[in-house]
Structures are given as structure tokens and as C-alpha cells.
Write a protein that holds these residues in place. Structure first.
Motif, short mmCIF file in Angstrom:
data_model
loop_
_atom_site.label_atom_id
_atom_site.label_comp_id
_atom_site.label_asym_id
_atom_site.label_seq_id
_atom_site.Cartn_x
_atom_site.Cartn_y
_atom_site.Cartn_z
N LEU A 1 27.04 -18.96 -68.44
CA LEU A 1 25.97 -17.81 -68.53
C LEU A 1 24.64 -18.54 -68.19
CD1 LEU A 1 27.49 -16.14 -71.83
CD2 LEU A 1 28.51 -15.17 -69.14
N ARG A 2 24.28 -18.07 -67.09
CA ARG A 2 22.27 -18.09 -66.88
C ARG A 2 22.15 -16.74 -67.43
NH1 ARG A 2 22.68 -20.98 -61.12
NH2 ARG A 2 20.15 -19.86 -61.38
N GLU A 3 20.79 -16.83 -68.01
CA GLU A 3 20.10 -15.48 -68.31
C GLU A 3 18.84 -15.09 -67.77
OE1 GLU A 3 19.99 -14.78 -72.74
OE2 GLU A 3 21.42 -16.37 -72.98
N ALA A 4 18.20 -14.30 -67.77
CA ALA A 4 17.29 -13.95 -66.74
C ALA A 4 16.48 -13.00 -67.93
CB ALA A 4 16.77 -14.31 -65.16
N ARG A 5 15.46 -12.65 -67.67
CA ARG A 5 14.32 -11.76 -68.68
C ARG A 5 14.18 -10.56 -67.45
NH1 ARG A 5 11.18 -14.87 -72.65
NH2 ARG A 5 11.64 -15.81 -71.34
N ASP A 6 13.65 -11.28 -66.42
CA ASP A 6 12.96 -9.85 -64.96
C ASP A 6 13.80 -10.51 -63.77
OD1 ASP A 6 11.14 -12.20 -64.60
OD2 ASP A 6 10.22 -11.23 -66.48
N GLY A 7 13.06 -9.70 -63.09
CA GLY A 7 13.63 -9.90 -61.48
C GLY A 7 13.65 -11.34 -61.37
N ASP A 8 11.58 -11.41 -61.24
CA ASP A 8 11.11 -12.92 -61.02
C ASP A 8 11.85 -13.92 -62.04
OD1 ASP A 8 8.97 -11.81 -59.86
OD2 ASP A 8 8.06 -11.22 -61.04
N ALA B 1 14.99 -13.43 -62.39
CA ALA B 1 16.70 -13.89 -61.56
C ALA B 1 16.73 -14.55 -60.59
CB ALA B 1 16.95 -12.28 -61.63
N PHE B 2 15.24 -14.46 -59.68
CA PHE B 2 14.98 -14.37 -58.90
C PHE B 2 15.43 -16.33 -58.51
CE2 PHE B 2 12.48 -14.63 -54.17
CZ PHE B 2 13.64 -13.62 -53.41
N LEU B 3 14.08 -16.66 -59.27
CA LEU B 3 14.03 -17.74 -59.25
C LEU B 3 15.17 -18.35 -59.33
CD1 LEU B 3 10.83 -18.11 -61.51
CD2 LEU B 3 11.14 -18.96 -58.55
N SER B 4 16.35 -18.12 -60.31
CA SER B 4 17.37 -18.73 -61.10
C SER B 4 18.46 -18.63 -59.26
CB SER B 4 17.79 -17.93 -61.81
OG SER B 4 18.84 -18.52 -62.21
N VAL B 5 18.55 -17.95 -58.91
CA VAL B 5 18.80 -18.02 -58.12
C VAL B 5 18.40 -18.82 -56.52
CG1 VAL B 5 19.75 -16.10 -55.72
CG2 VAL B 5 19.74 -15.35 -58.12
N GLN C 1 17.77 -21.67 -57.41
CA GLN C 1 17.84 -22.57 -58.05
C GLN C 1 18.97 -23.04 -57.63
OE1 GLN C 1 16.80 -22.72 -61.74
NE2 GLN C 1 14.22 -22.98 -61.84
N SER C 2 20.16 -21.68 -57.65
CA SER C 2 21.15 -22.53 -57.40
C SER C 2 22.67 -20.68 -57.26
CB SER C 2 21.87 -23.41 -58.34
OG SER C 2 22.38 -22.34 -58.81
N VAL C 3 22.72 -20.65 -56.56
CA VAL C 3 23.38 -19.54 -56.64
C VAL C 3 24.78 -19.40 -57.44
CG1 VAL C 3 24.09 -17.48 -55.31
CG2 VAL C 3 22.93 -18.63 -54.08
N PRO C 4 24.62 -18.69 -58.23
CA PRO C 4 25.50 -17.85 -59.00
C PRO C 4 27.18 -17.47 -58.93
CG PRO C 4 24.12 -16.32 -59.85
CD PRO C 4 23.48 -17.82 -58.67
N ASP C 5 28.13 -17.60 -59.92
CA ASP C 5 29.58 -17.38 -58.78
C ASP C 5 29.24 -14.99 -58.60
OD1 ASP C 5 30.55 -19.27 -57.62
OD2 ASP C 5 31.11 -19.72 -60.46
N ALA C 6 28.05 -14.71 -59.70
CA ALA C 6 28.17 -13.66 -59.52
C ALA C 6 27.10 -13.50 -60.25
CB ALA C 6 29.82 -13.08 -59.97
N ILE C 7 26.56 -12.14 -60.06
CA ILE C 7 25.36 -11.60 -60.62
C ILE C 7 25.52 -9.70 -61.84
CG2 ILE C 7 23.30 -10.94 -60.15
CD1 ILE C 7 22.52 -12.63 -57.92
N LEU C 8 25.06 -9.80 -62.68
CA LEU C 8 25.42 -9.10 -63.35
C LEU C 8 23.82 -8.55 -64.15
CD1 LEU C 8 27.17 -7.05 -64.27
CD2 LEU C 8 27.41 -8.10 -67.00
N THR C 9 23.07 -7.47 -63.05
CA THR C 9 22.06 -7.36 -63.33
C THR C 9 21.25 -5.32 -64.28
OG1 THR C 9 19.35 -7.40 -62.36
CG2 THR C 9 21.25 -7.18 -61.12
#
Lengths: 892, 130
Positions: free
Chosen positions: B33-40, B42-46, B48-56
């Protein structure tokens, strides 16, 4: 003159020949140059006193002959020319004089013609009296001579002889009969005139008794009368004093005589001398005069004109009856009174006229106003004319007047009436005419009004004849007007017709005409007379009125308001809406009723007040909410306004009512809907805020459930899950209200929507053992609708059906075309809806579902959507048998 | 299954409790699991590395449908599951158009989410559920 005349008359017969002969002799003796012949003038002048007119001429002829004879008999001598000249002059003078005398005599003769008879009578009477006097004088002389006889017999005898001769010649030449009788009344003297009067010669008469000359009936009386006279001592009695007595001619004819008698005693013998005059002629003249006088009196009195004869002092001599009546003088005595006394109001100008009349002028006036003393006006036509005495002087005046007051009044009235008629004709909005009965309607008379109507002048019709009324008549109406008038004329009735005319300006005007034929004595039609007036404006007004009436009639007919008219507490008229409002089928059911019968008793007092206000004159009363009662007794909320109007039958009240039951219901519903919408708005705002926490609660509960084994805890966690689900449902319903977007309507195939929705519920329906029966018209007209909203409708209805059939059943969905609409029915065979709640099923938050299953908003949302689409939804339900929802939606 | 255990799932959620719940659930499923608290984030996280799936989540700082499109540009193949509180049909359509593979209205049963993510990871992009 008067004294000279008789003397000259008596002497003329012998003077003239003597003078003539004398002059002739002197003329012969004198030389030719001396104009003695002019002396013939003297005898010529004397011929004036002769009785015959022509005598002057005869004498003049004689004198002329003698004059020229004298010239021939004398020796000519040197002064012959001179002699011829002066004799010629003398002849001319004689003839001029003779002619002048004739003329003078004729004038005098004419002027005395009227009174001539009487005059001659008077002259003769005077003559007779004169003879009598002379006879007496002669007797006096005789007596005196007799006395003197003693003194000088011879002288006396001579004198007596002279006197006797004189007396005899007088007696013989007297024009009156003179008869002398002795005491025994036997005739001793009978003169020539008596011979002629009685037709008896002197020889026969002498010695005869006087009685012979009297009619038998007078004889005794006369004898005694003569003897009484003899004893009376009066010596003579004048002519006429004996009165009229009758004489008897020898041929037996009686005649009136006038007699004078005298008696004288000679040597103790008493002689009576009577002088008699035959007055037959005079009597005749007198009676003739009397008759004439009477006739003129009658003529005067009864003349059909006001006549008055006055003397020089303007005193009345005679008046006609008409004079008395015309001047209202019935109670006055006029004769002898002064004109100015009778009429003190006579104006000065008339007095002047009278003076002119008295001066010999004849004055007339055709019209004059006589203001009477009482102020009344009398219009007179008068003539003042002098009348002349026999002497030729003005004797007075004759007034001829005619009271023309009535005629004046009639003339004034006639004039006024003609003026009125002409003003009337002049002011008529049209014209009167007389025309010939031909297709040109050739005018014979025309009033001025024609030029206002047709634009052509009267002279163009009557004088120039450049236009005819036939040409003016609109071609489309010509034949009809002709036929109508001919038909009327044939039946001899007046005609009345309306048609169009073309004016000079090319305008079309409507006119109305009324007229009739005027027929000659022989029954033939002479001409037509009538009146034509412009009714264009009236026609237009009538047309507008009809249009307006039609408009209002329609307005009332299609008015969504119920309208009725109330007059005298009775309904006179009600439109269809009113009939419907009161639950009637026919107008008769409410006509004639009192309006109060149709209103709810709670409002009777206020209605009566309002009616009273209107009847008192208030034009209208404001809108007021009242309740009416239908014929079935059902109260209906209405809004009522009323206005007063007046027509020929009197005041009436127009009442307009609007059924506001529906509006009230809508208002109520709107209020509820608004409440829901508000709630939706709140929910929408809250949605995000509560969505996540709810998800946390739900998630945590489920998370825990997976990790606990204690059943009671699991059950508790399950309750949490269920409740969150319930909150979610409610929120979703609220949000669907809040988020209602403007429907994006387009042509939509409902069949597809139905099929999709059922597909969505397929699993659920199978699980609930619900059979689906579809009856979808194919092809079915498209509807004008929003796809999402229709899906929601379908989902909600199917969900309802599923919930209604927990034990399973049949779901029937049909789709069928209707005129301009499409009908969608969703029917279940579930438990049905109880009658008492069926009205509430569309109300928000109303639900029959068990706690937790329904939101109470499903059908509210459905109804909202359908109504937004101008569609309708209805529900039928029978408890235990099922429920059918019927939706109608407009075709696209 | 080893391969599955290594699948990387990016969870983007501004609500701490919700993020915690999701992490608890999916962690138990063996995802990384990777977590993000807002859109920005999440964008930065992706990036960095594209996850297998995004639940947002959608409605969060720097969120919204733009945010989904931006993610899709940087991670064209990565399944994206969007969930939002009481969304409506239009929002759902917009999100799917922006490139999301699945859409869920909150509150959602975590089980449904799990199923969806599992399917997406197993079968690749395309699966879509309400």
C-alpha cells in the motif's frame, strides 16, 4: 240766380224770336263793315233757359243763316272782304258758344240727374202753389175791385175784365187740375189739366157732381169733409194737407192725387176750388226710391264685408253687420256717434288718411296692424273712399275693411311650417326626392342633402342631367332595387329598401330608402316620392356591434370562469362553466333559482350585503372567496367577483366565479414539494460531509464483523450496517430531489427504457417469484422525455410492485399509444392500497412499507417527474387484488 | 499468488479515518500500500512510480475529474477506482470519461471495492461497476 231763372225761362220763348228779328233788321240797316251780327250772341245765350238741349244748336244754325242772308241782301260795297271776315268770326264765335252751352247743359243735367224727379216735383209743386197764390191774389184784387166798383164802376169793370182774363189764362195754363164746385158740389169750373187728368171734357164735366171723380168708397167721407172744411172758416188748405186721396178717371182707373182746397163765397154762394195733382208718377218714384233705399240698406247691412259710411265729421251713418262683429261693437250704438269716440285707439296716421279721404282721395292699404285698446292686434286690409253729395261735394267717407288677422296668422303659420319643413329637409342626413319610375330614376325634385351623400350637386341631377341616380346605385344592387320598387308600386304599397351607392369620390356608402308611388286621378303612376339616408355609419356600427357581441358571447362561452347573470334575485343566464360548477347538466336546472340557493349558508349574509351594494349603485365589488354548493350539496371553494350593469330591462348583476379547489390543492402540494426541495438542498450540501463518515462507520462495522466470532457482536455490527444502508437510501432520494436537473427532453423510446429497467431488476424479480408480462406496442410512438428521469420512474414503480408482492405475483407492464399521448401502465397483483390511504400515496414521506424498507419519497418523485413532462399519473387499487399505475405522456 | 502479493495499491483519501479503514482492509488482502492525502500527493506518488492500481477519493484538495485525467496521463495503463460521497450520474459519467476504470458512491461496502480492485488487477483495465 234762382230768382232769375224762372223769370228767364218764362220770358225766353217770346224774347228770343223778337230779339232775333230785331237784330236781323238792324243788321240789314247798318253798313256791311259794322259787326252787328255779333249781337246774335244774346238770344243764343237765352236759349240756355230753354228746356231742350238741341235748341241752342238750332238757334245757332238759324242765326248763321240770317247772318249770311243779311250779307247777300245788302249792297256789297268796298268793305265786302271785311264784312265776310267779321261775319266768319261771328259765326265761329256763335258756334263755339253754342257748343259750350250744350256742354254746360249736359254737365248740369248729369249732376242733377239723381234728384231730378224730386226736383221737378218740387218745382211743380211750387208752381202750383204759385198759381194758387196768384189766384187768391187775383180774387183779392177782384174783391177789392168789387168794393171799388162803387167808386169807379167803369174802371172796376175794366179791371175786372183784365183780372178775369188773367185768371182764366192762369187756370187754363195751370199744370194742375183745377176744379171749382158750388155748394151742391157740382162742377162749375174744369180746366184743361183737369180734362186730361180725368179724361173728361169740360163740357161733360160742368154741372156734374164732384163725386163722379171720386171712387165710390170715398164719396160720402169726402162730401162731409168738404162741408166741414166749409164751416171751418179756414179759407185754404195747402197741397198735401188733405193727405193722399184717390181720383177716378172716366175709364174707371183710380189714381192717387194730392189736393189743395179753398173756399170762397160769392154773392152768398159758396164755391170750393180744388187744385188736384196726379201723383201716380211721384208715388211710383217714391216707392222706387224707398225700395232702392231699403235695398242699399240691406246691401250695406248684410254685405259680407266690414263697411261703414260716415259723414264729414266722421259720424256713423251706416255700418254693415260685419263691421260690428269684426270690431266687436255688438253692445254699442254706432249711428250718429263719432268714429273717434267709438275707437279712441285710432292712430294719428289714420286720422291723416281720413283727412286725405275727405279731401277727395281714395286710399288703400293691403296690410295694416290695428292695435286695439285691449292690446290685441288686428291685421286689416282697408280702403277709405269719399262719397259725394248730389252737389258734387264730399259728403263723408266710406270705410271698407277686412280683418285679415286670421289670414295673417295662417300665412305666418304656413310660412313657419314651410320654414320648418325646409330646415328639416335641409338638416336631414339624406335627401328627399320626386322621381320618374325609370331605371335612371330621373329626378324631378331633389333636396340639397343629395350632394353630401353622393358628391353630385342638385343641378347636375336636375339641370345638366349629367348624372342619374341609377348610375349612382351600386351595380350589384341595381336590379334588386328596381325589382323591389316595381313590386311595391304594382301593389301600391310604400317601399323600403337598403342598398349601396357609389359616390363621386368612388366611395361605397350604404343607404336606406323609403318612398311610395304617387298616382294620378286615372290611377296611373305619376312619379315616386321618398327619402334616402346614409346608413353607412349605422351599418358599420351594427357590424361592429355584432362583432363585439360575438366576441363577448364567445368570451363568455369559453371563459374558464363560471359566469351567471342575476336580476331581481333570479338567475337569468349561466354559461357552461357555471353549469358545470354547480354540478348541473342543463342550464334549466339553475336558471330561475335564487343565487342564495347556490351558495353555502355561511356566506349568505355577506352575499346579501354585496348584492345590496351593487343594487345601490356601486359598479362592482372586489374579489371574495366564498363557497358554493353544487346541486348535489357538495361545497366548492370559489372566488367570486361581481359587477353591476344596466340594460333596457333595468339593473342586473354579472357574477363571475372561479373554482379554486384545484388551485388550493395545487398550492398545498406546492408547499409540500417546496419543503422537500429545501430538504434536498440541505441534503445535497451535507452529502459529501456525511458520505465519508458513513462509509467509515459501514466499513468499520463490516471490518469488525469479519474479525469477531461472538454472534451477538456480529448481530450488533449487522444492525449498524443495515442502518447505514437505510440512511444511504434516504439520502439518495433526497438528493434526487435536490439534484433534479432541467430535464433534457427529446424523442425517447419508452420501450427501451422499460426493457432496460426490467433487465436491471431481473435477478430480484426472479428471486421474488414475480412473473413479468410485457405488452409493448411495436412500434410505439416516441415520447418527449428525459431518459434518466424515465428510468427513475420505471425503477421506482417496479420497486413498488416488487414490495407489494412479497409472496410473488405478476407484474404487467403495458405500453400503448393514445391520441397524442402514450400510455404506460405498471400493474401488480399485490396486496393493494387501502382506500383511505390511496389519496396520500403521492405525498412525500408517506409510506406503507415496513420500517426501514421505504423512503416515502419514491412515488412523490415519480409524480413530480411525470407532471414536469406535462403528463399525468393515476392509480387504481383494490385491496388484496393489486394496484395499477397509469401514466400518460405526450408524444414527441 | 506471489505476484498478487506484490501488487502496489495507491490509496488517495483526505479523510484520515477512511484512509485508515481502507489501509486496514486492503493490507489484510496482502497488497503493498501507498498512501496519499490529496491530489498533489497522489500525482507525485504516481510520478515516482506507477502503482498497479489506484483507489482514490474525488472530492479532496487538488481533486475532481481534472485530477483523474492528470493521473491517467501519467499512468495510462493503471486501473483507477474512484469513490465519492453521494455522487450523481453526471459526475460518474465525467469521471469515467476522464479515464477512471470504476466508480463508487460512498458509502460503499468495502467488500465491493475489494472485489472490484481484485478483478481489475486480475483482468486488466475495462471492468466497471457501479
Amino acid at each position: 240766380m234762382k230768382d232769375v231763372e224762372p223769370l228767364a225761362m218764362r220770358t225766353a220763348p217770346w224774347t228770343i224770336p223778337l230779339l232775333t228779328i230785331g237784330i236781323f233788321v238792324v243788321d240789314l240797316l247798318t253798313p256791311v263793315g259794322i259787326a252787328v251780327s255779333i249781337l246774335y250772341v244774346i238770344p243764343l245765350l237765352l236759349t240756355v233757359f230753354r228746356s231742350k238741349d238741341q235748341e241752342s244748336l238750332y238757334f245757332c244754325g238759324l242765326a248763321t243763316s240770317l247772318l249770311w242772308l243779311g250779307l247777300f241782301l245788302k249792297p256789297p260795297g268796298s268793305s265786302l272782304l271785311y264784312g265776310v271776315l267779321n261775319r266768319t268770326l261771328g259765326t265761329v264765335v256763335l258756334w263755339i258758344l253754342a257748343l259750350g252751352l250744350i256742354r254746360f247743359r249736359r254737365l248740369r243735367h248729369e249732376s242733377v240727374q239723381a234728384g231730378r224727379e224730386l226736383m221737378s216735383e218740387r218745382v211743380e209743386r211750387a208752381h202750383a202753389e204759385g198759381l194758387m197764390m196768384e189766384a187768391q191774389q187775383a180774387r183779392y184784387y177782384a174783391d177789392r175791385e168789387a168794393v171799388r166798383a162803387v167808386v169807379g164802376r167803369k174802371e172796376a169793370e175794366e179791371q175786372l175784365l183784365v183780372s178775369q182774363l188773367r185768371l182764366e189764362s192762369i187756370i187754363e195754363s195751370a199744370m194742375d187740375a183745377i176744379i171749382t164746385v158750388d155748394e151742391t158740389q157740382r162742377v162749375v169750373l174744369f180746366n184743361h189739366a183737369a180734362e186730361q187728368m180725368f179724361g173728361c171734357s169740360t163740357q161733360e164735366a160742368i154741372g156734374q157732381p164732384l163725386d163722379r171723380f171720386l171712387p165710390a168708397r170715398f164719396r160720402e167721407g169726402h162730401r162731409q169733409h168738404v162741408q166741414r172744411f166749409g164751416r171751418s172758416g179756414v179759407t185754404s188748405r195747402k197741397m198735401g194737407q188733405l193727405g193722399a186721396v184717390m181720383g177716378l178717371r172716366s175709364n174707371g182707373e183710380e189714381f192717387p192725387i194730392e189736393a189743395a182746397i179753398s173756399h170762397v163765397s160769392v154773392e152768398r154762394t159758396r164755391y170750393f176750388t180744388v187744385v188736384l195733382r196726379d201723383i201716380t208718377e211721384r208715388k211710383h218714384a217714391e216707392s222706387l226710391l224707398q225700395e232702392t233705399t231699403e235695398r242699399s240698406r240691406l246691401l250695406m247691412q248684410y254685405a259680407p264685408a266690414a263697411l261703414a259710411m260716415l259723414d264729414r265729421d266722421l259720424r256713423y251713418l251706416a255700418v254693415s253687420q260685419r263691421w260690428i262683429t269684426d270690431y266687436r261693437l255688438e253692445d254699442q250704438i254706432l249711428i250718429g256717434r263719432s268714429h273717434y269716440e267709438v275707437f279712441p285707439e285710432i292712430p294719428e296716421r289714420w286720422k291723416v288718411v281720413h283727412q286725405r279721404g275727405l279731401a277727395g282721395e281714395v286710399i288703400r292699404c293691403e296690410e295694416d296692424c290695428f292695435v286695439r285698446q285691449d292690446g290685441a292686434e288686428q291685421w286689416l286690409q282697408w280702403e277709405v273712399r269719399p262719397w259725394y253729395t248730389i252737389e258734387g261735394t264730399v259728403g263723408g267717407l266710406v270705410f271698407f275693411t277686412e280683418d285679415i288677422t286670421k289670414r295673417k296668422q295662417d300665412e305666418a303659420a304656413l310660412h313657419e311650417s314651410q320654414r320648418q319643413l325646409s330646415t328639416l329637409i335641409g338638416n336631414l342626413p339624406g335627401f328627399v326626392y320626386r322621381c320618374q319610375n325609370n331605371r335612371n330614376w330621373t329626378f324631378e325634385y331633389l333636396s340639397e342633402g343629395v350632394s353630401d351623400l353622393t358628391g353630385y350637386s342638385v343641378s347636375e341631377y336636375l339641370v345638366e342631367r349629367s348624372i342619374s341616380y341609377g348610375d349612382n346605385t351600386h351595380p350589384g344592387d341595381r336590379e334588386r332595387v328596381w325589382q323591389e320598387i316595381q313590386a311595391a308600386v304594382a301593389q301600391r304599397r310604400p317601399y323600403e329598401t337598403t342598398y349601396r351607392i357609389l359616390t363621386r369620390a368612388g366611395e361605397v356608402k350604404s343607404v336606406w330608402e323609403r318612398g311610395e308611388g304617387i298616382y294620378a286621378m286615372d290611377g296611373g303612376l305619376s312619379y315616386l316620392e321618398g327619402f334616402v339616408t346614409d346608413i353607412t355609419e349605422r351599418k358599420r356600427a351594427e357590424h361592429l356591434l355584432r362583432q363585439s357581441e360575438e366576441r363577448y358571447r364567445r368570451l363568455i362561452a369559453i371563459s374558464p370562469y363560471a359566469i351567471f347573470v342575476n336580476r331581481g334575485d333570479r338567475i337569468l343566464f349561466a354559461n357552461d362553466q357555471a353549469i358545470k360548477l354547480f354540478g348541473a347538466v342543463k342550464a334549466e336546472e339553475i336558471l330561475g333559482k335564487s343565487p342564495l340557493d347556490l351558495f353555502h349558508p355561511d356566506y349568505h349574509r355577506v352575499i346579501q350585503e354585496r348584492i345590496h351594494e351593487l343594487v345601490e349603485g356601486r359598479p362592482q365589488v372586489p374579489m371574495f372567496e366564498e363557497k358554493v354548493l353544487t346541486l348535489g350539496g357538495k361545497p366548492v371553494d370559489v372566488e367570486v367577483s361581481a359587477a353591476r350593469f344596466v340594460d333596457e330591462e333595468g339593473p342586473a348583476i354579472l357574477v363571475m366565479l372561479r373554482d379554486i379547489g384545484e388551485r388550493k390543492r395545487l398550492q398545498e402540494q406546492l408547499r409540500k414539494t417546496e419543503r422537500i426541495a429545501e430538504l434536498g438542498t440541505v441534503a445535497s450540501g451535507m452529502a459529501h460531509e456525511i458520505g465519508t463518515p458513513m462509509n467509515v462507520i459501514l466499513g468499520r462495522a463490516e471490518y469488525l464483523m469479519d474479525r469477531v466470532t461472538d454472534e451477538s457482536i456480529k448481530k450488533g455490527l449487522q444492525t449498524i450496517v443495515t442502518q447505514v444502508e437505510r440512511i444511504t437510501r434516504v439520502m439518495n432520494q433526497l438528493l434526487s430531489f435536490a439534484r433534479r436537473k432541467t430535464p433534457e427532453r427529446g424523442a425517447l423510446d419508452l420501450k427501451q427504457v422499460v426493457e432496460d429497467s426490467l433487465e436491471m431488476f431481473h435477478e430480484r424479480l426472479v428471486r421474488s417469484r414475480i412473473q413479468v408480462e410485457l405488452s409493448l406496442a411495436d412500434p410505439c410512438p416516441m415520447v418527449l422525455a428525459d431518459a434518466d428521469q424515465m428510468s427513475q420512474v420505471m425503477i421506482n414503480l417496479v420497486m413498488n410492485a416488487v414490495h407489494a408482492m412479497p409472496e410473488g405475483g405478476t407484474l404487467r407492464v403495458t405500453l400503448a399509444p393514445e391520441p397524442q399521448m402514450v400510455r404506460l401502465t405498471v400493474a401488480d397483483t399485490g396486496h393493494g392500497i387501502p382506500r383511505e390511504v390511496i389519496k396520500k400515496i403521492f405525498d412525500p414521506f408517506f409510506t406503507t412499507k415496513e420500517f426501514g424498507k421505504g423512503t416515502g419519497l419514491g412515488l412523490t418523485v415519480v409524480k413530480g417527474i411525470i407532471e414536469e413532462h406535462q403528463g399525468s399519473i393515476a392509480v387504481e387499487s383494490q385491496e388484496g387484488a393489486g394496484t395499477t399505475f397509469t401514466i400518460l405522456l405526450p408524444q414527441s | 499468488m506471489a505476484k498478487e502479493k506484490t501488487a502496489v495499491l495507491l490509496i488517495v483519501e483526505d479523510d484520515r479515518e477512511m484512509r485508515s479503514l481502507l489501509c486496514d482492509e486492503f493490507c489484510g488482502m496482502g497488497y503493498q500500500l501507498r498512501e496519499a492525502r490529496d491530489g498533489d500527493e497522489a500525482f507525485l506518488s504516481v510520478l515516482q512510480s506507477v502503482p498497479d492500481a489506484i483507489l482514490t477519493d474525488l472530492r479532496m484538495p487538488a481533486g475532481g475529474d481534472d485530477y483523474v485525467s492528470r493521473l491517467r496521463t501519467v499512468a495510462p495503463q493503471c486501473p483507477i477506482v474512484v469513490m465519492t460521497a453521494f455522487g450523481d450520474a453526471r459526475l460518474k459519467a465525467q469521471v469515467l470519461k476522464a479515464g477512471a476504470n470504476a466508480y463508487f458512491d460512498k458509502p460503499v461496502h468495502i467488500a465491493e471495492l475489494k472485489d472490484c480492485v481484485q478483478q481489475l488487477l486480475n483482468h486488466g483495465p475495462g471492468a466497471e461497476r457501479r
